[in-house]
Design a protein around this motif. Structure first.
Motif, mmCIF file in Angstrom:
data_model
loop_
_atom_site.group_PDB
_atom_site.id
_atom_site.type_symbol
_atom_site.label_atom_id
_atom_site.label_comp_id
_atom_site.label_asym_id
_atom_site.label_seq_id
_atom_site.Cartn_x
_atom_site.Cartn_y
_atom_site.Cartn_z
ATOM 1 N N SER A 30 0.808 -1.227 0.000
ATOM 2 C CA SER A 30 0.000 0.000 0.000
ATOM 3 C C SER A 30 0.837 1.271 0.000
ATOM 4 C CB SER A 30 -0.903 0.027 1.237
ATOM 5 O OG SER A 30 -1.780 -1.062 1.202
ATOM 6 N N MET A 31 2.125 1.134 0.132
ATOM 7 C CA MET A 31 2.971 2.326 0.163
ATOM 8 C C MET A 31 2.997 2.984 -1.213
ATOM 9 S SD MET A 31 3.989 2.759 3.232
ATOM 10 C CE MET A 31 2.591 1.975 4.011
ATOM 11 N N VAL A 32 3.075 4.309 -1.228
ATOM 12 C CA VAL A 32 2.926 5.066 -2.477
ATOM 13 C C VAL A 32 4.198 5.169 -3.311
ATOM 14 C CG1 VAL A 32 1.132 6.747 -2.950
ATOM 15 C CG2 VAL A 32 2.204 6.788 -0.761
ATOM 16 N N THR A 33 5.334 5.120 -2.668
ATOM 17 C CA THR A 33 6.584 5.279 -3.421
ATOM 18 C C THR A 33 7.388 3.978 -3.384
ATOM 19 O OG1 THR A 33 7.898 5.996 -1.522
ATOM 20 C CG2 THR A 33 6.687 7.720 -2.729
ATOM 21 N N PRO A 34 8.194 3.762 -4.390
ATOM 22 C CA PRO A 34 9.060 2.572 -4.380
ATOM 23 C C PRO A 34 9.996 2.556 -3.164
ATOM 24 C CG PRO A 34 9.083 3.592 -6.554
ATOM 25 C CD PRO A 34 8.332 4.520 -5.645
ATOM 26 N N GLU A 35 10.434 3.734 -2.727
ATOM 27 C CA GLU A 35 11.322 3.822 -1.561
ATOM 28 C C GLU A 35 10.601 3.351 -0.292
ATOM 29 O OE1 GLU A 35 12.635 6.609 -4.702
ATOM 30 O OE2 GLU A 35 10.731 6.435 -3.645
ATOM 31 N N ALA A 36 9.345 3.750 -0.147
ATOM 32 C CA ALA A 36 8.575 3.341 1.034
ATOM 33 C C ALA A 36 8.331 1.833 1.008
ATOM 34 C CB ALA A 36 7.253 4.100 1.097
ATOM 35 N N LYS A 37 8.001 1.293 -0.165
ATOM 36 C CA LYS A 37 7.821 -0.162 -0.293
ATOM 37 C C LYS A 37 9.112 -0.885 0.072
ATOM 38 C CE LYS A 37 4.235 -0.089 -3.743
ATOM 39 N NZ LYS A 37 3.783 -0.423 -5.054
ATOM 40 N N ALA A 38 10.224 -0.392 -0.444
ATOM 41 C CA ALA A 38 11.515 -1.016 -0.171
ATOM 42 C C ALA A 38 11.861 -0.943 1.314
ATOM 43 C CB ALA A 38 12.609 -0.355 -1.005
ATOM 44 N N THR A 39 11.526 0.178 1.945
ATOM 45 C CA THR A 39 11.813 0.341 3.368
ATOM 46 C C THR A 39 11.039 -0.684 4.195
ATOM 47 O OG1 THR A 39 12.314 2.680 3.111
ATOM 48 C CG2 THR A 39 11.708 1.935 5.330
ATOM 49 N N VAL B 142 -1.926 -18.723 22.985
ATOM 50 C CA VAL B 142 -2.779 -18.437 21.829
ATOM 51 C C VAL B 142 -1.917 -18.478 20.561
ATOM 52 C CG1 VAL B 142 -4.293 -16.732 20.733
ATOM 53 C CG2 VAL B 142 -4.294 -16.996 23.232
ATOM 54 N N PRO B 143 -2.240 -19.366 19.599
ATOM 55 C CA PRO B 143 -1.429 -19.459 18.388
ATOM 56 C C PRO B 143 -1.406 -18.137 17.624
ATOM 57 C CG PRO B 143 -2.958 -21.298 18.525
ATOM 58 C CD PRO B 143 -3.336 -20.319 19.606
ATOM 59 N N PHE B 144 -0.285 -17.869 16.973
ATOM 60 C CA PHE B 144 -0.195 -16.658 16.170
ATOM 61 C C PHE B 144 -1.263 -16.681 15.093
ATOM 62 C CE2 PHE B 144 1.060 -14.335 12.424
ATOM 63 C CZ PHE B 144 1.220 -13.080 12.970
ATOM 64 N N SER B 145 -1.819 -15.514 14.833
ATOM 65 C CA SER B 145 -2.831 -15.359 13.797
ATOM 66 C C SER B 145 -2.626 -14.010 13.111
ATOM 67 C CB SER B 145 -4.236 -15.392 14.421
ATOM 68 O OG SER B 145 -5.200 -14.929 13.510
ATOM 69 N N ALA B 146 -2.896 -13.980 11.825
ATOM 70 C CA ALA B 146 -2.823 -12.705 11.111
ATOM 71 C C ALA B 146 -3.852 -11.720 11.646
ATOM 72 C CB ALA B 146 -3.027 -12.925 9.616
ATOM 73 N N ALA B 147 -4.805 -12.186 12.433
ATOM 74 C CA ALA B 147 -5.778 -11.286 13.061
ATOM 75 C C ALA B 147 -5.100 -10.352 14.061
ATOM 76 C CB ALA B 147 -6.871 -12.089 13.764
ATOM 77 N N ALA B 148 -3.835 -10.612 14.373
ATOM 78 C CA ALA B 148 -3.097 -9.801 15.338
ATOM 79 C C ALA B 148 -2.638 -8.471 14.759
ATOM 80 C CB ALA B 148 -1.890 -10.574 15.858
ATOM 81 N N PHE B 149 -2.693 -8.305 13.436
ATOM 82 C CA PHE B 149 -2.248 -7.044 12.857
ATOM 83 C C PHE B 149 -3.200 -6.609 11.749
ATOM 84 C CE2 PHE B 149 0.087 -10.255 10.411
ATOM 85 C CZ PHE B 149 -0.136 -9.857 9.108
ATOM 86 N N GLN B 150 -3.027 -5.380 11.308
ATOM 87 C CA GLN B 150 -3.885 -4.812 10.274
ATOM 88 C C GLN B 150 -3.085 -4.418 9.050
ATOM 89 O OE1 GLN B 150 -6.750 -4.397 9.143
ATOM 90 N NE2 GLN B 150 -7.961 -5.009 10.890
ATOM 91 N N SER B 151 -3.764 -4.401 7.945
ATOM 92 C CA SER B 151 -3.263 -3.829 6.708
ATOM 93 C C SER B 151 -4.476 -3.171 6.062
ATOM 94 C CB SER B 151 -2.676 -4.926 5.808
ATOM 95 O OG SER B 151 -2.163 -4.360 4.625
ATOM 96 N N LYS B 152 -4.602 -1.867 6.275
ATOM 97 C CA LYS B 152 -5.802 -1.137 5.858
ATOM 98 C C LYS B 152 -5.721 -0.587 4.441
ATOM 99 C CE LYS B 152 -8.618 -1.090 9.387
ATOM 100 N NZ LYS B 152 -9.942 -1.662 9.255
ATOM 101 N N GLY B 153 -4.529 -0.560 3.865
ATOM 102 C CA GLY B 153 -4.409 -0.015 2.515
ATOM 103 C C GLY B 153 -4.165 1.479 2.473
ATOM 104 N N ASP B 154 -4.115 2.092 3.632
ATOM 105 C CA ASP B 154 -3.811 3.510 3.717
ATOM 106 C C ASP B 154 -2.446 3.639 4.386
ATOM 107 O OD1 ASP B 154 -4.558 6.474 3.785
ATOM 108 O OD2 ASP B 154 -4.151 6.051 5.916
ATOM 109 N N PRO B 155 -1.461 4.199 3.701
ATOM 110 C CA PRO B 155 -0.101 4.237 4.262
ATOM 111 C C PRO B 155 -0.003 4.864 5.654
ATOM 112 C CG PRO B 155 -0.063 4.879 1.959
ATOM 113 C CD PRO B 155 -1.507 4.765 2.352
#
Length: 142
Positions: free
Chosen positions: A48-57, A112-125
């Motif tokens: 969801s990052m807007v720049t290639p640099e942010a994605k790379a970071t 409690v087993p790890f689950s992806a429910a533990a974090f978010q990815s909202k699509g807004d940087p």
């Protein structure tokens, strides 16, 4: 994609088993804000990052977090090496031991087993970066 050096960045040489410390380190390994979650959080949010640099970071940070998970897993394993039945019980690791023995498994200290429910990815940087910062805040000392 990545070059993996088959050695830990920081060598781990624990010589004395410690069930209580193992339980704490299990949380840091696979708890919702542990290294396992951090790596997956950053890998998911990079898209969801807007720049290639942010994605790379974020990709670089995720890679670093995977390295941290490797170190934490090594710590957990070494802290459990040679624990006796009494030490397992006294350290509160009996439920973990029943399910996983001395294996390293991504879960919280409460089991409690790890689950992806533990974090978010909202699509807004901005939202995602705030979530990343919130996950990195250490608990208050009591």
């Amino acid at each position: 994609m990545w070059i993996y050096e088959k050695k830990l960045q920081f060598p781990v040489k624990i010589t004395r088993p410690d069930a209580r410390m193992a339980k704490i380190m299990i949380e840091q390994y696979g708890g919702c804000d542990g290294e396992w979650g951090a790596a997956h959080r950053y890998l998911s949010q990079r898209y969801s990052m807007v720049t290639p640099e942010a994605k790379a970071t974020l990709n670089d940070i995720a890679t670093e977090e995977l390295g941290h998970a490797e170190i934490m897993g090594t710590i957990v394993r070494q802290l459990m090496q040679g624990l006796t039945k009494d030490q397992i019980i006294e350290g509160g690791l009996e439920a973990y031991y029943v399910n996983h023995g001395f294996g390293v498994y991504p879960c919280s200290a409460a089991g409690v087993p790890f689950s992806a429910a533990a974090f978010q990815s909202k699509g807004d940087p901005i939202t995602d970066l705030y979530e990343d910062m919130a996950a990195d805040v250490a608990p208050l000392e009591v």
